[in-house]
Motif scaffolding. Structure first.
Motif, PDB file in Angstrom:
ATOM      1  N   LEU A 205       0.868  -1.255   0.056  1.00 29.47           N
ATOM      2  CA  LEU A 205      -0.017   0.079   0.044  1.00 29.47           C
ATOM      3  C   LEU A 205       0.794   1.036  -0.168  1.00 29.47           C
ATOM      4  O   LEU A 205       0.502   2.378  -0.538  1.00 29.47           O
ATOM      5  N   GLU A 206       1.973   1.177   0.766  1.00 33.47           N
ATOM      6  CA  GLU A 206       2.913   2.492   0.714  1.00 33.47           C
ATOM      7  C   GLU A 206       3.470   2.672  -0.690  1.00 33.47           C
ATOM      8  O   GLU A 206       3.439   3.875  -1.174  1.00 33.47           O
ATOM      9  N   ILE A 207       3.663   1.683  -1.442  1.00 34.15           N
ATOM     10  CA  ILE A 207       4.421   1.864  -2.793  1.00 34.15           C
ATOM     11  C   ILE A 207       3.231   2.443  -3.999  1.00 34.15           C
ATOM     12  O   ILE A 207       3.868   2.887  -4.932  1.00 34.15           O
ATOM     13  N   ALA A 208       1.925   2.038  -3.736  1.00 34.47           N
ATOM     14  CA  ALA A 208       0.812   2.532  -4.326  1.00 34.47           C
ATOM     15  C   ALA A 208       0.769   3.708  -4.395  1.00 34.47           C
ATOM     16  O   ALA A 208       0.721   4.353  -3.203  1.00 34.47           O
ATOM     17  N   ASP A 209       0.283   4.413  -5.355  1.00 35.18           N
ATOM     18  CA  ASP A 209      -0.080   5.640  -5.554  1.00 35.18           C
ATOM     19  C   ASP A 209      -1.700   5.699  -5.560  1.00 35.18           C
ATOM     20  O   ASP A 209      -2.475   6.561  -4.968  1.00 35.18           O
TER      21      ASP A 209
ATOM     22  N   GLY B 118      -4.047   5.595   3.749  1.00 39.00           N
ATOM     23  CA  GLY B 118      -3.840   6.714   3.408  1.00 39.00           C
ATOM     24  C   GLY B 118      -3.570   6.686   1.825  1.00 39.00           C
ATOM     25  O   GLY B 118      -2.913   7.401   1.236  1.00 39.00           O
ATOM     26  N   ARG B 119      -4.628   5.850   1.265  1.00 38.04           N
ATOM     27  CA  ARG B 119      -4.427   5.856  -0.307  1.00 38.04           C
ATOM     28  C   ARG B 119      -5.810   6.100  -1.066  1.00 38.04           C
ATOM     29  O   ARG B 119      -7.032   5.768  -0.410  1.00 38.04           O
ATOM     30  N   THR B 120      -6.158   6.873  -2.104  1.00 40.24           N
ATOM     31  CA  THR B 120      -7.341   7.067  -2.627  1.00 40.24           C
ATOM     32  C   THR B 120      -7.513   5.945  -3.603  1.00 40.24           C
ATOM     33  O   THR B 120      -6.713   4.909  -3.746  1.00 40.24           O
ATOM     34  N   ILE B 121      -8.742   5.875  -4.144  1.00 38.02           N
ATOM     35  CA  ILE B 121      -9.222   4.666  -5.026  1.00 38.02           C
ATOM     36  C   ILE B 121      -9.902   5.182  -6.223  1.00 38.02           C
ATOM     37  O   ILE B 121     -10.558   6.321  -6.420  1.00 38.02           O
ATOM     38  N   ILE B 122      -9.811   4.157  -7.194  1.00 34.61           N
ATOM     39  CA  ILE B 122     -10.879   4.272  -8.295  1.00 34.61           C
ATOM     40  C   ILE B 122     -11.799   3.094  -8.217  1.00 34.61           C
ATOM     41  O   ILE B 122     -11.753   1.952  -7.890  1.00 34.61           O
ATOM     42  N   CYS B 123     -13.221   3.471  -8.104  1.00 33.69           N
ATOM     43  CA  CYS B 123     -14.468   2.289  -7.484  1.00 33.69           C
ATOM     44  C   CYS B 123     -15.594   3.013  -8.182  1.00 33.69           C
ATOM     45  O   CYS B 123     -15.712   4.245  -8.230  1.00 33.69           O
TER      46      CYS B 123
ATOM     47  N   PRO C 168       2.682  14.636  -8.076  1.00 31.90           N
ATOM     48  CA  PRO C 168       2.233  13.334  -7.388  1.00 31.90           C
ATOM     49  C   PRO C 168       1.790  13.576  -6.078  1.00 31.90           C
ATOM     50  O   PRO C 168       1.037  12.568  -5.492  1.00 31.90           O
ATOM     51  N   GLU C 169       1.896  14.537  -5.524  1.00 37.15           N
ATOM     52  CA  GLU C 169       1.317  14.813  -3.957  1.00 37.15           C
ATOM     53  C   GLU C 169      -0.096  15.022  -4.079  1.00 37.15           C
ATOM     54  O   GLU C 169      -0.625  14.736  -2.957  1.00 37.15           O
ATOM     55  N   VAL C 170      -0.858  15.137  -5.129  1.00 36.46           N
ATOM     56  CA  VAL C 170      -2.205  15.539  -5.076  1.00 36.46           C
ATOM     57  C   VAL C 170      -2.787  13.999  -4.631  1.00 36.46           C
ATOM     58  O   VAL C 170      -3.718  14.026  -3.857  1.00 36.46           O
ATOM     59  N   LEU C 171      -2.456  12.792  -5.205  1.00 34.44           N
ATOM     60  CA  LEU C 171      -2.968  11.582  -4.888  1.00 34.44           C
ATOM     61  C   LEU C 171      -2.763  11.134  -3.137  1.00 34.44           C
ATOM     62  O   LEU C 171      -3.788  10.978  -2.708  1.00 34.44           O
ATOM     63  N   TYR C 172      -1.496  11.697  -3.130  1.00 33.93           N
ATOM     64  CA  TYR C 172      -1.000  11.240  -1.593  1.00 33.93           C
ATOM     65  C   TYR C 172      -1.870  12.409  -0.677  1.00 33.93           C
ATOM     66  O   TYR C 172      -2.401  11.656   0.399  1.00 33.93           O
ATOM     67  N   ASN C 173      -2.226  13.512  -1.128  1.00 37.80           N
ATOM     68  CA  ASN C 173      -2.911  14.347  -0.053  1.00 37.80           C
ATOM     69  C   ASN C 173      -4.446  13.796   0.026  1.00 37.80           C
ATOM     70  O   ASN C 173      -5.035  14.017   1.237  1.00 37.80           O
TER      71      ASN C 173
END
Length: 359
Positions: A242-246, A270-275, A319-324
């Motif tokens: 999960l850490e290495i995933a965006d 702390g990860r967003t999703i496509i669903c 890249p920080e957009v997904l992280y945030n």
């Protein structure tokens, strides 16, 4: 208080965490598969059901026999004066081969339950397939599912570290990959189609058997933008993956799904999703997730591809957009799905039958 609870074929961290929670406030818990041991002599006063509505997908005579036995267990529990609490996980049984029988099982369980635990307030509309609106108002009870924060230990693995690539968005498909409703092949085909984009797809999870693993391996052979780990993912591998995933992808069919433990897992780390926009995501701010609706299979595929490219566009800008987004989703899990919040809801339900909780 003594509680009997059914345990399905596989392990469920959701169920395991709940049982540990119940035991922490003095509930004596005993598990069973289809019928409890010493059922007639048991002093249990509660029956707690999860996925008990699922019917065997093999030979019809066996499925009918299972249906009869489950109905018998429920009827005996009612005669014994036990309170029946059922969790509503799905709209219908996933990949059901005996849909009519499965629907009857849903109707029997919900009709016999004293309270139906719904994990999100929007899920009550799915109960209308089985019981009346009046019964829903009387029985439906909202208790959020507990988050997965800190559940999986963080251990670094070289094979996981090697997946990460600079300036490349990592899309993770995690969990069991053996169910058609999860649309694993659809995502593999999309990954092949957009191989020139700066995206790497990671498929990590168990499959039905070695033959299915070989089938998937052949499908991804020669595609450097796809990593396949078609086996059970160990607990100490989960957090690092999960850490290495965006972003985590879960393009499940909405016909059966209502709530998603995978989404809760992603948010907890702390990860967003496509669903697709399922009922459990209706209360999540839409700008934090890549949700969509679809009309048919062809439209579903095009929507999933669109969401992947939308996420990539955000990633390429920053890249920080997904992280945030993920960071804010984790805060929601900390606030609304903490063990403390959930624990108090179950205490109120089991001890006071929910009379001190909002329905």
């Amino acid at each position: 208080m003594r509680l009997l609870y059914n345990r399905g074929k596989g392990e469920s961290e959701h169920l395991n965490r709940n049982i540990r929670m119940f035991e922490s406030f003095g509930v004596d818990c005993e598990s069973f598969r289809t019928i409890p041991r010493h059922f007639f002599l048991s002093k249990a006063n509660m029956l707690y059901l999860n996925w008990y509505e699922n019917i065997y997908n093999g030979f019809l005579p066996v499925a009918i026999g299972q249906y009869i036995v489950k109905c018998f267990v429920i009827d005996v529990a009612k005669i014994k004066g036990m309170r029946i609490y059922t969790s509503q996980h799905n709209r219908i049984q996933h990949d059901s081969k005996h849909q009519s029988l499965s629907r009857k099982m849903f109707t029997k369980i919900y009709g016999s339950s004293d309270k139906i635990i719904v994990f999100n307030e929007g899920a009550t509309k799915n109960l209308e397939m089985y019981i009346s609106k009046e019964k829903i108002k009387e029985k439906a009870y909202f208790i959020p599912p507990v988050n997965y924060i800190g559940v999986y230990p963080y251990v670094e693995h070289l094979w996981i570290s090697n997946i990460k690539a600079n300036d490349t968005m990592i899309v993770l498909f995690i969990g069991s990959l053996n169910h058609p409703y999860k649309n694993v092949e659809m995502v593999i085909d999309i990954a092949k189609e957009i191989a020139s984009e700066k995206i790497k797809f990671v498929f990590a999870g168990k499959v039905n058997d070695p033959e299915q693993a070989i089938y998937f391996e052949k499908k991804i052979l020669g595609h450097s933008n796809i990593v396949g780990v078609f086996r059970f993912i160990k607990d100490d591998e989960m957090a690092h993956l999960l850490e290495i995933a965006d972003i985590v992808i879960m393009p499940y069919d909405v016909e059966s799904i209502s709530n998603s433990g995978t989404a809760r897992l992603a948010f907890s780390y702390g990860r967003t999703i496509i669903c697709p926009l399922i009922s459990s995501l209706e209360s999540i701010p839409h700008d934090l997730v890549y949700t969509y609706t679809y009309t048919d299979k062809i439209n579903h595929r095009s929507k999933v591809k669109e969401m992947i490219l939308n996420a990539l566009s955000d990633y390429m800008i920053n890249p920080e957009v997904l992280y945030n987004k993920g960071k804010m989703l984790k805060k929601i899990m900390e606030m609304n799905n903490s063990e403390e919040v959930v624990r108090e809801k179950y205490i109120g339900l089991f001890i006071n039958d929910g009379s001190d909780l909002e329905s």
